[in-house]
Scaffold this motif. Structure first.
Motif, PDB file in Angstrom:
ATOM      1  N   ASN A   1       7.335   9.254  16.207  1.00  0.00           N
ATOM      2  CA  ASN A   1       8.016   8.208  16.966  1.00  0.00           C
ATOM      3  C   ASN A   1       7.154   6.955  17.165  1.00  0.00           C
ATOM      4  OD1 ASN A   1       6.213   9.451  18.675  1.00  0.00           O
ATOM      5  ND2 ASN A   1       7.504   9.274  20.494  1.00  0.00           N
ATOM      6  N   LYS A   2       5.897   7.026  16.739  1.00  0.00           N
ATOM      7  CA  LYS A   2       4.981   5.881  16.877  1.00  0.00           C
ATOM      8  C   LYS A   2       5.060   4.966  15.666  1.00  0.00           C
ATOM      9  CE  LYS A   2       1.338   3.462  18.307  1.00  0.00           C
ATOM     10  NZ  LYS A   2       1.341   2.582  19.475  1.00  0.00           N
ATOM     11  N   ALA A   3       5.040   5.564  14.480  1.00  0.00           N
ATOM     12  CA  ALA A   3       5.124   4.789  13.242  1.00  0.00           C
ATOM     13  C   ALA A   3       5.830   5.627  12.191  1.00  0.00           C
ATOM     14  CB  ALA A   3       3.733   4.373  12.765  1.00  0.00           C
ATOM     15  N   PHE A   4       6.780   5.023  11.494  1.00  0.00           N
ATOM     16  CA  PHE A   4       7.574   5.790  10.526  1.00  0.00           C
ATOM     17  C   PHE A   4       8.213   4.835   9.522  1.00  0.00           C
ATOM     18  CE2 PHE A   4       9.917   4.929  14.401  1.00  0.00           C
ATOM     19  CZ  PHE A   4      11.084   4.316  13.957  1.00  0.00           C
ATOM     20  N   LYS A   5       8.645   5.410   8.416  1.00  0.00           N
ATOM     21  CA  LYS A   5       9.337   4.619   7.401  1.00  0.00           C
ATOM     22  C   LYS A   5      10.784   4.388   7.839  1.00  0.00           C
ATOM     23  CE  LYS A   5       8.457   7.010   3.599  1.00  0.00           C
ATOM     24  NZ  LYS A   5       8.407   7.289   2.146  1.00  0.00           N
ATOM     25  N   THR A   6      11.291   3.194   7.594  1.00  0.00           N
ATOM     26  CA  THR A   6      12.653   2.870   7.977  1.00  0.00           C
ATOM     27  C   THR A   6      13.252   1.935   6.939  1.00  0.00           C
ATOM     28  OG1 THR A   6      14.045   2.029   9.778  1.00  0.00           O
ATOM     29  CG2 THR A   6      11.987   0.855   9.357  1.00  0.00           C
ATOM     30  N   GLU A   7      14.555   1.783   6.979  1.00  0.00           N
ATOM     31  CA  GLU A   7      15.232   0.837   6.092  1.00  0.00           C
ATOM     32  C   GLU A   7      15.878  -0.243   6.944  1.00  0.00           C
ATOM     33  OE1 GLU A   7      17.945   2.466   3.310  1.00  0.00           O
ATOM     34  OE2 GLU A   7      16.534   3.951   2.525  1.00  0.00           O
ATOM     35  N   ARG A   8      15.679  -1.483   6.568  1.00  0.00           N
ATOM     36  CA  ARG A   8      16.298  -2.571   7.298  1.00  0.00           C
ATOM     37  C   ARG A   8      17.797  -2.580   7.050  1.00  0.00           C
ATOM     38  NH1 ARG A   8      11.961  -7.480   6.429  1.00  0.00           N
ATOM     39  NH2 ARG A   8      10.462  -6.787   8.000  1.00  0.00           N
ATOM     40  N   TYR A   9      18.532  -2.802   8.122  1.00  0.00           N
ATOM     41  CA  TYR A   9      19.990  -2.794   8.008  1.00  0.00           C
ATOM     42  C   TYR A   9      20.481  -4.059   7.314  1.00  0.00           C
ATOM     43  CZ  TYR A   9      24.892  -3.164   9.260  1.00  0.00           C
ATOM     44  OH  TYR A   9      26.253  -3.323   9.201  1.00  0.00           O
ATOM     45  N   ALA A  10      21.387  -3.889   6.393  1.00  0.00           N
ATOM     46  CA  ALA A  10      22.029  -5.018   5.724  1.00  0.00           C
ATOM     47  C   ALA A  10      23.529  -4.738   5.673  1.00  0.00           C
ATOM     48  CB  ALA A  10      21.473  -5.208   4.327  1.00  0.00           C
ATOM     49  N   TYR A  11      24.310  -5.642   6.259  1.00  0.00           N
ATOM     50  CA  TYR A  11      25.763  -5.450   6.287  1.00  0.00           C
ATOM     51  C   TYR A  11      26.346  -5.692   4.902  1.00  0.00           C
ATOM     52  CZ  TYR A  11      30.691  -6.255   7.320  1.00  0.00           C
ATOM     53  OH  TYR A  11      32.056  -6.196   7.323  1.00  0.00           O
ATOM     54  N   GLU A  12      27.209  -4.793   4.468  1.00  0.00           N
ATOM     55  CA  GLU A  12      27.891  -4.955   3.190  1.00  0.00           C
ATOM     56  C   GLU A  12      29.371  -5.171   3.436  1.00  0.00           C
ATOM     57  OE1 GLU A  12      27.155  -1.882   0.382  1.00  0.00           O
ATOM     58  OE2 GLU A  12      24.960  -2.029   0.542  1.00  0.00           O
ATOM     59  N   MET A  13      29.894  -6.241   2.877  1.00  0.00           N
ATOM     60  CA  MET A  13      31.316  -6.536   3.031  1.00  0.00           C
ATOM     61  C   MET A  13      32.154  -5.443   2.364  1.00  0.00           C
ATOM     62  SD  MET A  13      32.221  -9.635   4.426  1.00  0.00           S
ATOM     63  CE  MET A  13      33.569 -10.282   3.445  1.00  0.00           C
ATOM     64  N   PRO A  14      33.242  -5.025   3.020  1.00  0.00           N
ATOM     65  CA  PRO A  14      34.142  -4.067   2.370  1.00  0.00           C
ATOM     66  C   PRO A  14      34.736  -4.672   1.098  1.00  0.00           C
ATOM     67  CG  PRO A  14      34.635  -4.285   4.721  1.00  0.00           C
ATOM     68  CD  PRO A  14      33.682  -5.380   4.371  1.00  0.00           C
TER      69      PRO A  14
ATOM     70  N   LEU B   1       0.834  -1.206   0.000  1.00  0.00           N
ATOM     71  CA  LEU B   1       0.000   0.000   0.000  1.00  0.00           C
ATOM     72  C   LEU B   1       0.872   1.260   0.000  1.00  0.00           C
ATOM     73  CD1 LEU B   1      -2.607  -1.091   2.701  1.00  0.00           C
ATOM     74  CD2 LEU B   1      -2.843  -1.228   0.209  1.00  0.00           C
ATOM     75  N   ASP B   2       0.248   2.387  -0.184  1.00  0.00           N
ATOM     76  CA  ASP B   2       0.939   3.681  -0.136  1.00  0.00           C
ATOM     77  C   ASP B   2       1.355   3.955   1.312  1.00  0.00           C
ATOM     78  OD1 ASP B   2       1.542   6.439   0.121  1.00  0.00           O
ATOM     79  OD2 ASP B   2       0.358   6.893  -1.660  1.00  0.00           O
ATOM     80  N   GLU B   3       2.640   3.915   1.585  1.00  0.00           N
ATOM     81  CA  GLU B   3       3.133   4.048   2.961  1.00  0.00           C
ATOM     82  C   GLU B   3       2.794   5.402   3.566  1.00  0.00           C
ATOM     83  OE1 GLU B   3       7.287   3.223   2.553  1.00  0.00           O
ATOM     84  OE2 GLU B   3       7.010   1.053   2.762  1.00  0.00           O
ATOM     85  N   GLU B   4       2.830   6.448   2.762  1.00  0.00           N
ATOM     86  CA  GLU B   4       2.519   7.782   3.266  1.00  0.00           C
ATOM     87  C   GLU B   4       1.076   7.840   3.785  1.00  0.00           C
ATOM     88  OE1 GLU B   4       4.616  10.037   3.767  1.00  0.00           O
ATOM     89  OE2 GLU B   4       6.330   9.429   2.543  1.00  0.00           O
ATOM     90  N   LYS B   5       0.173   7.216   3.055  1.00  0.00           N
ATOM     91  CA  LYS B   5      -1.230   7.203   3.489  1.00  0.00           C
ATOM     92  C   LYS B   5      -1.407   6.354   4.744  1.00  0.00           C
ATOM     93  CE  LYS B   5      -3.424   8.051  -1.002  1.00  0.00           C
ATOM     94  NZ  LYS B   5      -4.354   7.501  -2.042  1.00  0.00           N
ATOM     95  N   VAL B   6      -0.690   5.216   4.807  1.00  0.00           N
ATOM     96  CA  VAL B   6      -0.783   4.347   5.985  1.00  0.00           C
ATOM     97  C   VAL B   6      -0.296   5.073   7.230  1.00  0.00           C
ATOM     98  CG1 VAL B   6       0.082   2.229   7.062  1.00  0.00           C
ATOM     99  CG2 VAL B   6      -0.564   2.214   4.640  1.00  0.00           C
ATOM    100  N   LEU B   7       0.756   5.886   7.068  1.00  0.00           N
ATOM    101  CA  LEU B   7       1.378   6.563   8.209  1.00  0.00           C
ATOM    102  C   LEU B   7       0.702   7.880   8.576  1.00  0.00           C
ATOM    103  CD1 LEU B   7       5.123   5.930   7.330  1.00  0.00           C
ATOM    104  CD2 LEU B   7       3.826   4.890   9.195  1.00  0.00           C
ATOM    105  N   ALA B   8      -0.190   8.334   7.739  1.00  0.00           N
ATOM    106  CA  ALA B   8      -0.856   9.619   8.005  1.00  0.00           C
ATOM    107  C   ALA B   8      -1.574   9.578   9.350  1.00  0.00           C
ATOM    108  CB  ALA B   8      -1.849   9.938   6.889  1.00  0.00           C
ATOM    109  N   GLY B   9      -1.325  10.588  10.167  1.00  0.00           N
ATOM    110  CA  GLY B   9      -1.987  10.688  11.464  1.00  0.00           C
ATOM    111  C   GLY B   9      -1.212  10.108  12.622  1.00  0.00           C
TER     112      GLY B   9
END
Length: 240
Positions: A74-87, A62-70
């Protein structure tokens, strides 16, 4: 989407948490493409109403902006899952790298080098974890100390004979990679979201052995009962 402060009763299943997250975000469960627990803590301030407090992460079509509206930021927000990258591997030196010690730092140094295809050699003054366990038990029961293989020295480092509390004051995102690898090699999955994660000595021994076997599988070599006695340097460089 990261959703915080999801309060649930004791005994709640992961599926029930997922259903509650969908309800809180006012979306259908079938709109959740991926779901994972990010954190779980216990609120015991009210002794007659102890609750679990979750943070969860979901992916939705779904449209994340619409889901997060209201929602408060600090309650709900867009984030990126951490993924380790080898040097990037830039090493062209012909000799294999040497890792001294197979405690936590040595284990992850060896694992990283092995994954990079550099076939590290590990020197550990103590014994492998099973041998080391026997040495420790001999000390506890007979007071005979092996000065190279004991509670302090040997495969896994001093932490192997702790209960494996995974606490640190640093905020380095690579901590997540350490937790993921612990879980991959046999630690309980709940360390990935528990507010007070620990592995336990009984499981730590298996985790340590599995990590060592992965290093060897990738071309590394682990030499136990092998002590570093000197480093040869010349012109500011290590020569041997």
């Amino acid at each position: 989407i990261r959703l915080n402060e999801l309060k649930m009763p004791l005994g709640t299943t992961e599926q029930e948490v997922k259903s509650a997250a969908a309800k809180a975000l006012k979306i259908k469960e079938e709109n959740i493409k991926d779901f994972s627990l990010a954190r779980r803590s216990i609120d015991s301030r009210k002794k007659d109403n102890i609750i679990l407090v979750y943070s969860v992460e979901i992916e939705t079509d779904l449209d994340e902006e619409k889901v997060l509206a209201g929602f408060l930021p600090n309650k709900a927000f867009k984030t990126e899952r951490y993924a380790y990258e080898m040097p990037e591997v830039k090493r062209d030196f012909k000799l294999r790298p040497v890792v001294v010690g197979f405690g936590p730092a040595g284990m992850f140094a060896a694992l990283t080098l092995a994954k990079a295809g550099l076939c590290p050699i590990v020197l550990e003054r103590g014994g492998a974890v099973d041998e080391r366990t026997r040495d420790v038990e001999t000390f506890w029961t007979q007071r005979k100390l092996n000065t190279n293989s004991n509670v302090q020295f040997g495969e896994g480092g001093a932490g192997t004979f702790s209960d494996g509390k995974l606490t640190t004051g640093i905020k380095d995102p690579r901590c997540r990679e350490v937790f993921l690898r612990f879980a991959e090699f046999g630690a309980p999955a709940e360390i990935l979201y528990s507010a007070t994660p620990h592995i336990g000595t009984d499981k730590l021994k298996t985790v340590v052995k599995n990590l060592r076997e992965k290093v060897i599988e990738l071309g590394g070599e682990v030499k136990f009962n092998t002590k570093l006695t000197d480093i040869i340097t010349a012109n500011g460089f290590v020569q041997g």
